[in-house]
Enzyme design. Structure first.
Site, mmCIF file in Angstrom:
data_model
loop_
_atom_site.group_PDB
_atom_site.id
_atom_site.type_symbol
_atom_site.label_atom_id
_atom_site.label_comp_id
_atom_site.label_asym_id
_atom_site.label_seq_id
_atom_site.Cartn_x
_atom_site.Cartn_y
_atom_site.Cartn_z
ATOM 1 N N ASP A 14 0.809 -1.193 -0.197
ATOM 2 C CA ASP A 14 -0.013 -0.149 -0.139
ATOM 3 C C ASP A 14 0.804 1.321 -0.058
ATOM 4 O OD1 ASP A 14 -3.039 0.901 0.908
ATOM 5 O OD2 ASP A 14 -1.543 2.390 1.896
ATOM 6 N N VAL A 24 -5.231 2.280 -0.517
ATOM 7 C CA VAL A 24 -5.247 1.716 -1.942
ATOM 8 C C VAL A 24 -5.645 -0.012 -1.702
ATOM 9 C CG1 VAL A 24 -3.839 0.983 -3.719
ATOM 10 C CG2 VAL A 24 -3.012 2.814 -2.299
ATOM 11 N N ASP A 25 -5.296 -0.423 -0.461
ATOM 12 C CA ASP A 25 -5.905 -1.903 0.036
ATOM 13 C C ASP A 25 -7.331 -1.918 0.152
ATOM 14 O OD1 ASP A 25 -3.437 -2.705 -0.061
ATOM 15 O OD2 ASP A 25 -3.280 -2.716 2.206
ATOM 16 N N VAL A 26 -7.790 -0.714 0.995
ATOM 17 C CA VAL A 26 -9.342 -0.627 0.808
ATOM 18 C C VAL A 26 -9.891 -0.269 -0.358
ATOM 19 C CG1 VAL A 26 -11.351 0.833 2.046
ATOM 20 C CG2 VAL A 26 -9.056 0.178 3.491
ATOM 21 N N GLY A 79 -10.246 -3.178 -2.417
ATOM 22 C CA GLY A 79 -11.407 -4.138 -2.169
ATOM 23 C C GLY A 79 -12.506 -4.078 -2.614
#
Length: 399
Positions: A71, A99-101, A104
């Site tokens: 991220d 970025v991870d969120v 998803g």
């Protein structure tokens, strides 16, 4: 369940699951699963209706596809840090792994779109999703501005590049966000602040003029806002219909009446899952008591398939249709071995939705063998090891 995909038995089990699955989500490095015969081509051959979503750092193509993705790295490479931070300071990352969120969320949307398309075509597909791509797409107006003008947007701290005032201001006891969205709101604010003449000044009368004269206007507003507390300003702004608010810490959020009214935080006892309708309602998220047992996360109206593994606690996912009172009574019966139970208050809207919970049995089973139960719990429900059970020695309970 946990499957060792480095072994042939685990790989075979994944293939068996994929034959009847709707969706596969994986985030291995590029080519990692293909080496094991579990890549998208392999599983889509077994099940052409499968939606196979791969999430990697840089995607399935391009010179960076073999790189690992993190991220922090994506925030830098994808441009977010170039526009985040004080003008004279170093580039800054966001306080959470955004970025991870975002990835998803993009994945869930892509999967749902693929499932909808499958209803029309009858075919699944491979979704190639990259953190790098998502971060660039998430730059929204900042990167579209660059694409139009060719100019790099500057770092402005908490200020907005094209709206003024739209930033954080110091108050008598802390900080306040002021988010003026139009000229009428600006006129109301300066009147409230005791400086109505500012809205008549041609340098500040319109938003384009305020953006141009930002360096002159902001110090004037800072002096006005520093005279009162954050709470005073928040209440006054709300009364005048002016967008603004505090910068909350987590304890402030937890105590916020809006958060409480929306039921955002829920404290659950040894709960592993609740009904689909109840989980989806009002965007609730749960604080769950830590527990080392396996959570039953399936939503099923019939008995699920339970995979047995040697010398491990095998999960049993069960559906109960009786009342909450009956569920609580059954959970206290000797031998049931419940590790978790929903402790929500009964809801007249959603009851009698099935309640999914997990119990765990430590037994040595034949590797890869599967079982399927056939009956829901009743008042006469028996433990799996009862010799009178329909499936003695297995994981089924009988009526």
């Amino acid at each position: 369940m946990a499957i060792d995909i480095s072994k042939p038995q685990g790989q075979a089990l994944i293939r068996r699951l994929a034959e009847k699955a709707d969706v596969v989500l994986e985030n291995f490095k590029f080519g990692g699963l293909a080496k094991l015969g579990l890549g998208p081509e392999d599983l889509l051959t077994l099940n052409p209706r499968l939606v196979y979503c791969s999430i990697t750092g840089f995607g399935q193509t391009g010179p960076y596809r073999n790189r690992a993705g993190y991220d922090f790295l994506m925030q830098g490479m994808g441009g977010l840090m170039s526009v985040t931070g004080a003008p004279e300071g170093e580039p800054m990352k966001a306080g959470v792994a955004v970025v991870d969120v975002f990835t998803g969320l993009y994945a869930s949307n892509a999967v749902m779109a693929a499932l909808l398309e499958r209803e029309r075509s009858g075919l699944g597909q491979h979704i190639d999703l990259a953190l790098f791509d998502v971060q660039i797409a998430a730059m929204a107006n900042q990167i579209s501005s660059y694409l139009v003008s060719g100019a790099q947007p500057p770092r402005l701290g908490n200020a907005h590049p094209s709206i003024v005032p739209y930033q954080v201001f110091p108050t008598l006891d802390g900080h306040l966000i002021l988010a003026i969205g139009n000229d009428e709101q600006f006129a109301r604010f300066v009147t409230l602040a005791g400086a109505p003449e500012l809205s008549q000044d041609e340098r500040f009368a319109t938003n384009p003029a305020r953006v141009k004269h930002r360096a002159i206007l902001v110090p004037l507003l800072e002096a006005l806002l520093a005279a009162r507390t954050t709470k005073d300003w928040t209440e006054a702004l709300e009364a005048f219909g002016i967008p603004g608010g505090p910068i909350n810490e987590f304890a402030d959020i937890d105590a916020d009446p809006q958060v409480q009214a929306r039921g955002i935080f829920k404290t659950l006892g040894r709960a592993c899952a609740v009904s689909r309708a109840r989980c989806a309602s009002r965007g609730q998220r749960s604080r769950m008591t830590a527990h080392r047992r396996i959570w039953a996360l399936t939503q099923t109206k019939s008995w699920p398939r339970c995979w047995r593994f040697p010398k491990q606690s095998a999960p049993l996912c069960a559906t109960i249709r009786s009342s909450h009172k009956e569920k609580a009574r059954l959970s206290n019966r000797p031998g049931f071995g419940l590790t978790s139970l929903d402790q929500h208050r009964p809801s007249p809207i959603f009851d009698p939705e099935p309640l999914v919970f997990s119990c765990s049995v430590r037994r040595a089973f034949a590797e890869g063998e599967a079982c399927r139960g056939h009956a829901p719990f009743t008042e006469q429900g028996k433990y799996a090891d009862d010799p009178k059970s329909k499936h003695a020695g297995g994981l089924a309970l009988r009526a």
